[in-house]
Write a protein that holds these residues in place. Structure first.
Motif, PDB file in Angstrom:
ATOM      1  N   TYR A   5       1.454  -0.937  -0.251  1.00 51.63           N
ATOM      2  CA  TYR A   5       0.007   0.091   0.227  1.00 51.63           C
ATOM      3  C   TYR A   5       1.438   1.221   0.312  1.00 51.63           C
ATOM      4  CZ  TYR A   5      -2.919  -3.467   2.380  1.00 51.63           C
ATOM      5  OH  TYR A   5      -3.462  -4.800   2.761  1.00 51.63           O
ATOM      6  N   LEU A   6       1.524   1.286  -1.181  1.00 52.05           N
ATOM      7  CA  LEU A   6       2.809   2.366  -1.496  1.00 52.05           C
ATOM      8  C   LEU A   6       1.452   3.815  -1.498  1.00 52.05           C
ATOM      9  CD1 LEU A   6       5.232   2.895  -1.669  1.00 52.05           C
ATOM     10  CD2 LEU A   6       4.564   3.090  -4.109  1.00 52.05           C
ATOM     11  N   ASP A   7       2.035   5.415  -0.364  1.00 52.60           N
ATOM     12  CA  ASP A   7       1.472   6.303   0.110  1.00 52.60           C
ATOM     13  C   ASP A   7       2.068   7.435  -0.823  1.00 52.60           C
ATOM     14  OD1 ASP A   7      -0.882   7.717   0.836  1.00 52.60           O
ATOM     15  OD2 ASP A   7      -0.672   6.952   2.775  1.00 52.60           O
ATOM     16  N   GLN A   8       3.361   7.000  -0.755  1.00 53.84           N
ATOM     17  CA  GLN A   8       3.817   7.979  -0.915  1.00 53.84           C
ATOM     18  C   GLN A   8       5.129   7.874  -1.675  1.00 53.84           C
ATOM     19  OE1 GLN A   8       5.674  10.884   1.657  1.00 53.84           O
ATOM     20  NE2 GLN A   8       5.471  12.932   0.844  1.00 53.84           N
ATOM     21  N   ALA A   9       6.277   8.453  -2.516  1.00 51.26           N
ATOM     22  CA  ALA A   9       7.632   8.325  -3.526  1.00 51.26           C
ATOM     23  C   ALA A   9       7.529   9.463  -3.837  1.00 51.26           C
ATOM     24  CB  ALA A   9       7.073   6.736  -4.604  1.00 51.26           C
ATOM     25  N   GLU A  10       9.093  10.010  -3.291  1.00 55.69           N
ATOM     26  CA  GLU A  10      10.280  10.617  -4.167  1.00 55.69           C
ATOM     27  C   GLU A  10      11.288  10.179  -4.090  1.00 55.69           C
ATOM     28  OE1 GLU A  10       7.968  13.865  -0.852  1.00 55.69           O
ATOM     29  OE2 GLU A  10       9.834  13.031  -0.780  1.00 55.69           O
ATOM     30  N   LEU A  11      12.218  10.703  -5.367  1.00 58.85           N
ATOM     31  CA  LEU A  11      13.159  10.402  -5.430  1.00 58.85           C
ATOM     32  C   LEU A  11      14.151  11.115  -5.402  1.00 58.85           C
ATOM     33  CD1 LEU A  11      15.094   8.636  -7.076  1.00 58.85           C
ATOM     34  CD2 LEU A  11      14.629  10.137  -9.125  1.00 58.85           C
ATOM     35  N   TRP A  12      15.417  11.356  -3.760  1.00 54.44           N
ATOM     36  CA  TRP A  12      15.637  12.338  -3.535  1.00 54.44           C
ATOM     37  C   TRP A  12      17.205  12.537  -3.785  1.00 54.44           C
ATOM     38  CZ3 TRP A  12      15.490  12.224   2.180  1.00 54.44           C
ATOM     39  CH2 TRP A  12      13.652  12.183   2.825  1.00 54.44           C
ATOM     40  N   VAL A  13      17.617  13.375  -4.491  1.00 59.41           N
ATOM     41  CA  VAL A  13      19.124  13.960  -5.313  1.00 59.41           C
ATOM     42  C   VAL A  13      19.702  14.400  -4.849  1.00 59.41           C
ATOM     43  CG1 VAL A  13      19.786  15.043  -6.726  1.00 59.41           C
ATOM     44  CG2 VAL A  13      17.220  13.882  -7.980  1.00 59.41           C
ATOM     45  N   VAL A  14      20.985  13.794  -4.142  1.00 49.71           N
ATOM     46  CA  VAL A  14      22.049  14.131  -3.383  1.00 49.71           C
ATOM     47  C   VAL A  14      23.722  14.532  -3.679  1.00 49.71           C
ATOM     48  CG1 VAL A  14      23.193  14.091  -0.915  1.00 49.71           C
ATOM     49  CG2 VAL A  14      20.958  12.248  -1.275  1.00 49.71           C
ATOM     50  N   ASP A  15      24.069  16.025  -3.765  1.00 52.61           N
ATOM     51  CA  ASP A  15      24.843  16.337  -4.427  1.00 52.61           C
ATOM     52  C   ASP A  15      26.090  16.084  -3.879  1.00 52.61           C
ATOM     53  OD1 ASP A  15      23.382  16.283  -7.647  1.00 52.61           O
ATOM     54  OD2 ASP A  15      23.466  17.619  -7.902  1.00 52.61           O
ATOM     55  N   LEU A  61      20.453  18.662  -0.734  1.00 54.32           N
ATOM     56  CA  LEU A  61      19.604  17.226  -1.025  1.00 54.32           C
ATOM     57  C   LEU A  61      18.312  18.228  -1.851  1.00 54.32           C
ATOM     58  CD1 LEU A  61      18.560  14.605   1.794  1.00 54.32           C
ATOM     59  CD2 LEU A  61      16.816  15.974   0.194  1.00 54.32           C
ATOM     60  N   LYS A  62      17.802  17.490  -3.019  1.00 56.15           N
ATOM     61  CA  LYS A  62      16.549  17.724  -3.901  1.00 56.15           C
ATOM     62  C   LYS A  62      15.448  16.679  -3.265  1.00 56.15           C
ATOM     63  CE  LYS A  62      18.063  21.813  -6.436  1.00 56.15           C
ATOM     64  NZ  LYS A  62      19.759  21.744  -6.669  1.00 56.15           N
ATOM     65  N   LYS A  63      14.439  16.790  -3.436  1.00 55.49           N
ATOM     66  CA  LYS A  63      13.432  16.439  -2.865  1.00 55.49           C
ATOM     67  C   LYS A  63      12.545  16.163  -4.160  1.00 55.49           C
ATOM     68  CE  LYS A  63      13.783  15.986   1.647  1.00 55.49           C
ATOM     69  NZ  LYS A  63      12.886  16.169   3.293  1.00 55.49           N
ATOM     70  N   LEU A  64      12.380  14.932  -5.189  1.00 54.87           N
ATOM     71  CA  LEU A  64      11.607  15.103  -6.843  1.00 54.87           C
ATOM     72  C   LEU A  64      10.269  14.325  -6.386  1.00 54.87           C
ATOM     73  CD1 LEU A  64      14.106  14.387  -9.096  1.00 54.87           C
ATOM     74  CD2 LEU A  64      13.287  16.764  -8.624  1.00 54.87           C
ATOM     75  N   SER A  65       8.817  14.424  -6.430  1.00 60.13           N
ATOM     76  CA  SER A  65       7.738  13.731  -6.431  1.00 60.13           C
ATOM     77  C   SER A  65       7.695  13.074  -8.215  1.00 60.13           C
ATOM     78  CB  SER A  65       6.647  14.802  -6.246  1.00 60.13           C
ATOM     79  OG  SER A  65       6.750  14.706  -5.355  1.00 60.13           O
ATOM     80  N   ALA A  66       6.841  12.389  -8.432  1.00 57.68           N
ATOM     81  CA  ALA A  66       7.012  11.447 -10.028  1.00 57.68           C
ATOM     82  C   ALA A  66       6.193  12.870 -10.510  1.00 57.68           C
ATOM     83  CB  ALA A  66       6.293  10.108  -9.563  1.00 57.68           C
ATOM     84  N   ALA A  67       7.017  12.872 -12.245  1.00 63.03           N
ATOM     85  CA  ALA A  67       5.972  13.907 -13.036  1.00 63.03           C
ATOM     86  C   ALA A  67       5.333  12.543 -13.178  1.00 63.03           C
ATOM     87  CB  ALA A  67       7.253  13.691 -14.086  1.00 63.03           C
ATOM     88  N   ALA A  68       5.465  11.142 -13.975  1.00 62.31           N
ATOM     89  CA  ALA A  68       4.524  10.294 -13.920  1.00 62.31           C
ATOM     90  C   ALA A  68       4.236   8.838 -13.514  1.00 62.31           C
ATOM     91  CB  ALA A  68       4.958  10.227 -15.176  1.00 62.31           C
ATOM     92  N   ALA A  69       3.069   8.664 -13.354  1.00 65.37           N
ATOM     93  CA  ALA A  69       3.029   7.309 -12.480  1.00 65.37           C
ATOM     94  C   ALA A  69       2.384   6.371 -12.828  1.00 65.37           C
ATOM     95  CB  ALA A  69       3.273   7.659 -10.693  1.00 65.37           C
TER      96      ALA A  69
END
Ligand SMILES: [Ca+2]
Length: 447
Positions: A81-91, A289-297
């Protein structure tokens, strides 16, 4: 004689990323949030929402047509039951490696943290519980895993075993001024399941203290006491939530009772270490650190990846590109999320989520960011939260997809007057059922 190989039937969905040429397996997701799972007869796991922070090395995720492509596949007999998904980009500077403080069991009072490692140190010596020199096995992250312990009758349970590490001399030379050590232990774990845990807890040969996973001793950290014995410093050091993950364990030099700087990682869980290294007195490196929400799923049916295990101590690795579309598991009663676009369900931890049935995959696309500055590199973290349920007849409500979890439920499974707070979400999104006829027809048609 028919020999059936043991393989997990439940444990977690898998995370794959596009590395520029193909989708590669990163690790398992939502591992620690098994609804209705029992650690022993009558001992339930907490049913709170769980947060996952999964490190994705930069070379394992490359943009494709301006997007980072991530795949989340449900291949075992379970429902996420996946409620939230983000991709975090760490440079970060190219000469540091990024880790997190994520571990099992999570400490609810400890906020999420990054760790970085610049000067990685290899222990001076490493031995296993039989006294064998295993330094060569654990000195490099090379997919060469430390085994050497007997497996017990139940999956995930091993004979008590330990890894003994000599970290060097913290009273001499370049280590002489050291105050703080950070151990980084990378490996994989074979999980237990509810039926196994219940069986172990009722088997006097294997039963451990109540509340301990499957009767097994989770990894503990011991230090030499200077008198020829050992003292337990951390009874629950923490362990990884699946395959190819790293656990960071802080250790102050003053916690060593003597000038004997040996530690033991002791457990009876089925854990295979790939690499153990440590840093000394390093602070967190500069980073963004930048947090990205999905542009499409998109949620869709896919099937099951071919599973490979290259050696008895290696994890099972799934080949994304070798897929069998035939159903592998008996359908379970209950409604899942309808197939199609689902990005709007994954932007917030709001108890409105994507429920996947076995064989489903979630295709997540995140917009590419500009390259890191010169001299810097990029590491990703997949952040996900939600719940997971194994279909295990010994689990609580383990025979159906419902009841649907939500934040604030007082127990699981809950019953009237407790109810899910968003009935419209349940009606609008959860309207797909796997039916038994289709399962049998598909099996028949595939012959
Ligand atoms: Ca949501």
């Amino acid at each position: 004689l028919l020999v059936e190989n043991q393989r997990p039937k439940g444990s977690c969905p898998y995370l794959f990323t596009w590395d520029g040429e193909r989708f590669v397996l990163i690790t398992d997701c939502l591992w620690s949030s098994a609804l209705g799972m029992k650690l022993a007869h009558g001992v339930e796991m907490p049913f709170d929402r769980q947060h996952n922070y999964l490190v994705i090395p930069g070379d394992k995720l490359k943009p494709k047509n301006g997007r980072y492509e991530v795949r989340f596949t449900n291949e075992l007999w379970e429902a996420p039951y996946l409620d939230q998904a983000e991709l975090w980009v760490v440079d970060h500077p190219a000469d540091v490696e990024v880790f997190t403080n994520a571990r099992i069991p999570p400490d609810a009072k400890e906020p999420f943290r990054l760790h970085t490692a610049k000067q990685k140190r290899v222990p001076k010596a490493a031995r296993d519980h039989r006294g064998r020199d295993v330094l060569d096995v654990i000195a490099h992250r090379d997919g060469h895993y430390l085994g050497g312990f007997r497996r017990q009758r139940y999956v995930g349970l091993a004979e008590p075993h330990y890894l003994e590490l000599d970290l060097g001399d913290f009273s001499l030379g370049d280590l002489g001024k050291a105050k703080q050590v950070m151990l980084f232990l990378t490996g994989w774990i074979w999980p237990t399941d509810t039926s196994g845990n219940v069986a172990i807890s009722q088997d006097p040969r294997f039963a451990g203290p109540t509340g301990v996973v499957g009767g097994a001793q989770p990894p503990a950290l011991l230090v030499a006491d200077g008198k020829g014995g050992w003292t337990t410093l951390l009874p629950m050091m923490g362990f990884m939530s699946g395959k190819m993950q790293t656990v960071a364990v802080p250790l102050a030099v003053e916690q060593f009772p003597s000038k004997d700087y040996r530690v033991r990682i002791a457990t009876s869980m089925e854990i295979y270490w790939d690499e153990v290294m440590f840093t000394v007195d390093e602070s967190l490196a500069e980073h963004t650190l930048k947090k990205l929400s999905a542009a499409a799923a998109e949620l869709r049916y896919r099937g099951y990846s071919r599973i490979q295990q290259v050696s008895p101590t290696s994890p099972f690795v799934h080949d994304y590109h070798d897929v069998d579309p035939r159903p592998a598991w008996l359908p379970v009663p209950g409604r899942c999320t309808r197939h199609g676009p689902v990005a709007e369900l994954l932007t917030a931890a709001d108890s409105q989520y994507v429920v996947m049935s076995p064989g489903d995959e979630l295709a997540l696309s995140f917009n590419e960011l500009p390259l890191p500055r010169p001299g810097w590199a990029r590491t990703f973290i997949f952040y996900g939260n939600g719940w997971l349920k194994d279909f295990d007849m010994n689990g609580s409500a383990g025979e159906a997809i419902g009841p649907y979890p939500f934040d604030g439920m007082k127990r699981y499974p809950y019953a009237a007057p407790e109810s899910h707070p968003y009935p419209q979400f349940l009606r609008d999104y959860l309207n797909r059922e796997d039916d038994l006829d289709r399962f049998w027809n598909r099996l028949g048609a595939s012959k």
